[in-house]
Structures are given as structure tokens and as C-alpha cells.
Design a protein around this motif. Structure first.
Motif, mmCIF file in Angstrom:
data_model
loop_
_atom_site.group_PDB
_atom_site.id
_atom_site.type_symbol
_atom_site.label_atom_id
_atom_site.label_comp_id
_atom_site.label_asym_id
_atom_site.label_seq_id
_atom_site.Cartn_x
_atom_site.Cartn_y
_atom_site.Cartn_z
ATOM 1 N N ASN A 56 0.910 -1.291 0.004
ATOM 2 C CA ASN A 56 -0.135 0.031 -0.103
ATOM 3 C C ASN A 56 1.065 1.266 -0.062
ATOM 4 O OD1 ASN A 56 -2.531 1.152 -0.127
ATOM 5 N ND2 ASN A 56 -2.455 1.966 1.916
ATOM 6 N N THR A 57 1.908 1.405 -0.730
ATOM 7 C CA THR A 57 2.713 2.409 -1.071
ATOM 8 C C THR A 57 3.288 2.405 -2.508
ATOM 9 O OG1 THR A 57 5.107 1.187 -0.377
ATOM 10 C CG2 THR A 57 3.806 2.222 1.187
ATOM 11 N N LEU A 58 3.703 3.539 -2.953
ATOM 12 C CA LEU A 58 4.053 3.577 -4.293
ATOM 13 C C LEU A 58 5.404 2.663 -4.510
ATOM 14 C CD1 LEU A 58 3.746 7.216 -5.263
ATOM 15 C CD2 LEU A 58 2.159 5.321 -5.879
ATOM 16 N N TRP A 59 6.180 2.278 -3.276
ATOM 17 C CA TRP A 59 7.335 1.640 -3.692
ATOM 18 C C TRP A 59 7.012 0.236 -3.732
ATOM 19 C CZ3 TRP A 59 11.628 3.728 -4.659
ATOM 20 C CH2 TRP A 59 12.229 4.825 -4.231
ATOM 21 N N SER A 60 5.853 -0.395 -3.524
ATOM 22 C CA SER A 60 5.375 -1.642 -3.776
ATOM 23 C C SER A 60 4.977 -1.844 -5.358
ATOM 24 C CB SER A 60 4.154 -2.012 -2.905
ATOM 25 O OG SER A 60 2.941 -1.099 -3.037
ATOM 26 N N LEU A 61 4.775 -0.699 -6.045
ATOM 27 C CA LEU A 61 4.368 -0.813 -7.450
ATOM 28 C C LEU A 61 5.615 -0.597 -8.160
ATOM 29 C CD1 LEU A 61 1.228 1.552 -7.325
ATOM 30 C CD2 LEU A 61 1.161 -0.897 -7.035
ATOM 31 N N ILE A 62 6.440 0.027 -7.766
ATOM 32 C CA ILE A 62 7.936 0.405 -8.392
ATOM 33 C C ILE A 62 9.125 -0.669 -8.203
ATOM 34 C CG2 ILE A 62 9.913 2.135 -8.779
ATOM 35 C CD1 ILE A 62 7.850 4.181 -7.710
ATOM 36 N N LEU A 63 9.185 -0.840 -7.028
ATOM 37 C CA LEU A 63 10.442 -1.876 -6.729
ATOM 38 C C LEU A 63 10.542 -3.163 -7.489
ATOM 39 C CD1 LEU A 63 11.366 -1.063 -3.184
ATOM 40 C CD2 LEU A 63 12.588 -0.184 -5.166
ATOM 41 N N PRO A 64 9.333 -3.962 -7.352
ATOM 42 C CA PRO A 64 9.347 -5.250 -8.232
ATOM 43 C C PRO A 64 9.670 -5.271 -9.839
ATOM 44 C CG PRO A 64 7.259 -5.167 -6.791
ATOM 45 C CD PRO A 64 8.000 -3.666 -6.822
ATOM 46 N N TYR A 65 9.522 -4.018 -10.260
ATOM 47 C CA TYR A 65 9.944 -3.933 -11.781
ATOM 48 C C TYR A 65 11.189 -3.168 -11.956
ATOM 49 C CZ TYR A 65 5.048 -5.249 -12.572
ATOM 50 O OH TYR A 65 4.078 -6.395 -12.535
ATOM 51 N N ALA A 66 12.099 -2.920 -10.813
ATOM 52 C CA ALA A 66 13.370 -2.232 -11.041
ATOM 53 C C ALA A 66 14.329 -2.739 -12.008
ATOM 54 C CB ALA A 66 13.866 -2.009 -9.568
ATOM 55 N N ALA A 67 14.202 -3.873 -12.388
ATOM 56 C CA ALA A 67 15.176 -4.595 -13.451
ATOM 57 C C ALA A 67 14.079 -5.287 -14.370
ATOM 58 C CB ALA A 67 15.888 -5.832 -12.765
ATOM 59 N N SER A 68 14.500 -5.199 -15.740
ATOM 60 C CA SER A 68 13.658 -5.625 -16.728
ATOM 61 C C SER A 68 14.359 -6.700 -17.358
ATOM 62 C CB SER A 68 13.277 -4.457 -17.692
ATOM 63 O OG SER A 68 12.309 -5.275 -18.894
ATOM 64 N N ALA A 69 13.851 -7.759 -17.633
ATOM 65 C CA ALA A 69 14.701 -8.978 -18.356
ATOM 66 C C ALA A 69 14.533 -8.645 -19.791
ATOM 67 C CB ALA A 69 14.247 -10.500 -18.033
ATOM 68 N N PHE A 70 13.178 -8.118 -20.458
ATOM 69 C CA PHE A 70 13.147 -7.745 -21.777
ATOM 70 C C PHE A 70 14.110 -6.612 -22.198
ATOM 71 C CE2 PHE A 70 10.860 -4.917 -24.910
ATOM 72 C CZ PHE A 70 11.137 -5.544 -25.778
ATOM 73 N N GLY A 71 14.420 -5.594 -21.058
ATOM 74 C CA GLY A 71 15.266 -4.348 -21.429
ATOM 75 C C GLY A 71 16.754 -5.199 -21.650
ATOM 76 N N ILE A 72 17.261 -5.670 -20.855
ATOM 77 C CA ILE A 72 18.467 -6.384 -20.914
ATOM 78 C C ILE A 72 18.763 -6.978 -22.111
ATOM 79 C CG2 ILE A 72 20.014 -8.175 -19.752
ATOM 80 C CD1 ILE A 72 18.824 -7.315 -17.121
ATOM 81 N N PHE A 73 17.664 -7.968 -22.556
ATOM 82 C CA PHE A 73 17.686 -8.588 -23.742
ATOM 83 C C PHE A 73 17.848 -7.667 -24.847
ATOM 84 C CE2 PHE A 73 15.509 -10.138 -27.476
ATOM 85 C CZ PHE A 73 16.389 -11.276 -27.813
ATOM 86 N N LEU A 74 16.922 -6.889 -24.900
ATOM 87 C CA LEU A 74 16.929 -5.981 -26.110
ATOM 88 C C LEU A 74 18.074 -4.990 -26.135
ATOM 89 C CD1 LEU A 74 14.546 -5.334 -28.190
ATOM 90 C CD2 LEU A 74 13.853 -3.306 -26.827
ATOM 91 N N LEU A 75 18.664 -4.570 -25.147
ATOM 92 C CA LEU A 75 19.758 -3.561 -25.158
ATOM 93 C C LEU A 75 21.056 -4.579 -25.496
ATOM 94 C CD1 LEU A 75 18.959 -1.183 -22.355
ATOM 95 C CD2 LEU A 75 19.202 -0.670 -24.770
ATOM 96 N N ARG A 76 21.296 -5.775 -25.041
ATOM 97 C CA ARG A 76 22.424 -6.541 -25.289
ATOM 98 C C ARG A 76 22.579 -6.643 -26.848
ATOM 99 N NH1 ARG A 76 22.735 -11.896 -26.648
ATOM 100 N NH2 ARG A 76 24.447 -13.121 -26.409
ATOM 101 N N GLN A 77 21.373 -6.882 -27.311
ATOM 102 C CA GLN A 77 21.217 -7.204 -28.876
ATOM 103 C C GLN A 77 21.927 -5.923 -29.507
ATOM 104 O OE1 GLN A 77 21.088 -10.597 -27.991
ATOM 105 N NE2 GLN A 77 20.578 -10.480 -30.148
ATOM 106 N N ALA A 78 21.544 -4.820 -29.159
ATOM 107 C CA ALA A 78 21.649 -3.511 -29.527
ATOM 108 C C ALA A 78 23.367 -3.288 -29.302
ATOM 109 C CB ALA A 78 20.935 -2.465 -29.091
ATOM 110 N N PHE A 79 23.862 -3.492 -28.383
ATOM 111 C CA PHE A 79 25.182 -3.345 -27.974
ATOM 112 C C PHE A 79 26.130 -4.326 -28.757
ATOM 113 C CE2 PHE A 79 24.099 -1.495 -23.332
ATOM 114 C CZ PHE A 79 23.722 -0.283 -24.116
ATOM 115 N N MET A 80 25.602 -5.420 -29.028
ATOM 116 C CA MET A 80 26.459 -6.365 -29.815
ATOM 117 C C MET A 80 26.811 -6.040 -31.281
ATOM 118 S SD MET A 80 25.206 -10.060 -28.202
ATOM 119 C CE MET A 80 26.544 -11.175 -29.269
ATOM 120 N N GLN A 81 25.907 -5.026 -31.737
ATOM 121 C CA GLN A 81 26.303 -4.698 -32.952
ATOM 122 C C GLN A 81 27.094 -3.359 -33.165
ATOM 123 O OE1 GLN A 81 22.288 -4.198 -35.122
ATOM 124 N NE2 GLN A 81 21.177 -5.821 -33.885
#
Length: 275
Positions: free
Chosen positions: A138-163
Motif C-alpha cells: 500500500n505504498t508507491l514503492w510496492s508498485l515500483i521496486l518489483p519492476y526495477a529490473a527488466s529482463a526484456f530491457g536487458i535482452f533488447l539492449l544486449r542485442q543492440a550493444f553487440m552490433q
């Protein structure tokens, strides 16, 4: 003969694209049309696409039916807060996966890909228990912290950095540039279209998220816009579809504005990834 076949093929392709576009666009047109109708027009049969009377008051009624300014502010804080944390975690992780060779790299990246396949609804219970133990429910942190890391973002950026060519990285290292400087001043600007696209996807997802705020909050002070919109669906006389569609228009308007502003970068990102 070949030109006739080619022209026929292009015609069929265009017709197919128009049909697909219509299937995607028509629900939005119907929602916008309903948002401006009166309730008798909404209930009439056969229905009409354009309203006879344009009821702008539906938007005022939707906005005034609850603390929508607070809902909107909470949605902005949550979506932007998540996006900032995801950039801060995804960029270094993607850079490490793309440019460093270390023991267990493939295993760890495989775990990242596995996370992409796990729906959030599967793991919400242990996360809820953990956040409850920390006193963050029942705080805004409970809505933010569980999504602090994104597997999709890591995958997408890794593919971009490799190029990015190795020569660019080696030239920067010869100029005594630190890895931190290389990552933020060379890699990130070169992957800007991908970053913008990921940011747009992340913002849209968390702006529209209904499930997580529903289970993590129980007071209006920390609830977001989708929860507020869902409260419009019932009244003493039944569902006010015109007011509810007006609320949905309020919900998607920022997304449409952001999409039209960022669409050039989205197109660049798809071209960048296809190279």
C-alpha cells in the motif's frame, strides 16, 4: 504477365494490410465515439458510429467522479520511476553481457531469457509476502521496486550493444576512456532508438497495468489511473458506458501523444535490430 501477377500480389497485400489495420483501429474509433454519446444513443439499436449529440460533459463527469488528478500523478510517478530504475539496471547488465566474457555468462543470460517467459501473476504471491514483511504494501514503492529490473530491457539492449563495432570500443579504450564512460557516452547514444523503443514499451505497460496496483494497494492515495477508471463501470442505474469510455480516453491520451512523438525512433529501432 509477370507485371500483372506482381500488381495483383501487391493489391492483395494492401487489402490484407487494410483489413488488419481496420481490426486494430476500429475498437479505438468505437471507444472514442461512445465517449461522446449520450446513454440513450449508446443503448439504441442499430448502433451508430458517430454521435448525434457530442457530449463533452462525459469527460468532466469521468474526471470528477473520483480523485483522478491524484490517480494520474501516481501513474506518472510509478511509470517514470520504474523506467528510470530499469535504465539504471538494464544498461550495465546489457553492456556486461554484450562486451565481457566471464564464467557463467551464458548461464546467467539464459536465466534472463527464462524470466521473460514467466508471467508476473505466477510470482506475485512471494513478492507480496516479501514486500509485506518490509512494510511496503500500500505504498508507491510496492508498485515500483518489483519492476526495477527488466529482463526484456536487458535482452533488447544486449542485442543492440553487440552490433556496435569492436573497433569503436577499442579506440575508446586506447584513448584511456573508462568502461563507465564507454558505456554511457558511446554505447548508449548509439543505441538511442532501441532505448526509446524500450522506454515506450515499459511506460505503456506500467501506465496501463491494472493487476499489480489492484493487489498491492487498498487506498486511493496510492492507486493509479487504471484502478480509478475501473471504478466508473457501475452506478445506481447500471454501467455508464459513455462515461467509462471517456475515462478510457483520458487513460490512453498520454500514450498516444508519446507514441506519435517517438514513432520515428521506433522505426529506427526495428531497422537497427534487423541489420
Amino acid at each position: 504477365m509477370y507485371r500483372v501477377v506482381l500488381a495483383s500480389r501487391k493489391t492483395v497485400e494492401w487489402i490484407g494490410l487494410l483489413i488488419v489495420a481496420f481490426l486494430f483501429v476500429f475498437p479505438f474509433l468505437w471507444m472514442a465515439s461512445t465517449a461522446f454519446k449520450t446513454m440513450p444513443e449508446v443503448r439504441q439499436f442499430p448502433p451508430t458510429l458517430l454521435p448525434e449529440t457530442w457530449e463533452w460533459s462525459n469527460f468532466a463527469q469521468a474526471w470528477e467522479s473520483g480523485p483522478f488528478l491524484m490517480y494520474t500523478w501516481n501513474s506518472i510517478l510509478v511509470a517514470v520511476g520504474i523506467l528510470i530504475l530499469q535504465f539504471l539496471t538494464a544498461v550495465p547488465a546489457a553492456y556486461a553481457f554484450a562486451r565481457y566474457k566471464f564464467p557463467g555468462r551464458n548461464l546467467l543470460f539464459g536465466l534472463v531469457l527464462i524470466v521473460l517467459m514467466i508471467p508476473g501473476q505466477v510470482i506475485f504471491l512471494p513478492i507480496y509476502v516479501q514486500l509485506s514483511g518490509w512494510g511496503l504494501v500500500n505504498t508507491l514503492w510496492s508498485l515500483i521496486l518489483p519492476y526495477a529490473a527488466s529482463a526484456f530491457g536487458i535482452f533488447l539492449l544486449r542485442q543492440a550493444f553487440m552490433q556496435v563495432p569492436d573497433e569503436v570500443i577499442e579506440a575508446a579504450r586506447l584513448d584511456n576512456a573508462s568502461e563507465w564512460k564507454i558505456m554511457w557516452t558511446i554505447m548508449v547514444p548509439m543505441a538511442k532508438p532501441v532505448l526509446v523503443t524500450f522506454g515506450l514499451f515499459s511506460f505503456i505497460y506500467h501506465w496501463n497495468d491494472y493487476f499489480w496496483p489492484l493487489i498491492m494497494t487498498n487506498s486511493d492515495e496510492v492507486r493509479t489511473l487504471p484502478i480509478g477508471i475501473s471504478s466508473l463501470h457501475m452506478s445506481d442505474g447500471g454501467t455508464l458506458w459513455n462515461v467509462m469510455m471517456a475515462g478510457n480516453m483520458i487513460l490512453i491520451l498520454p500514450i498516444l501523444v508519446i507514441f506519435f512523438v517517438a514513432q520515428r525512433h521506433i522505426i529506427k529501432a526495428f531497422i537497427y535490430q534487423s541489420k
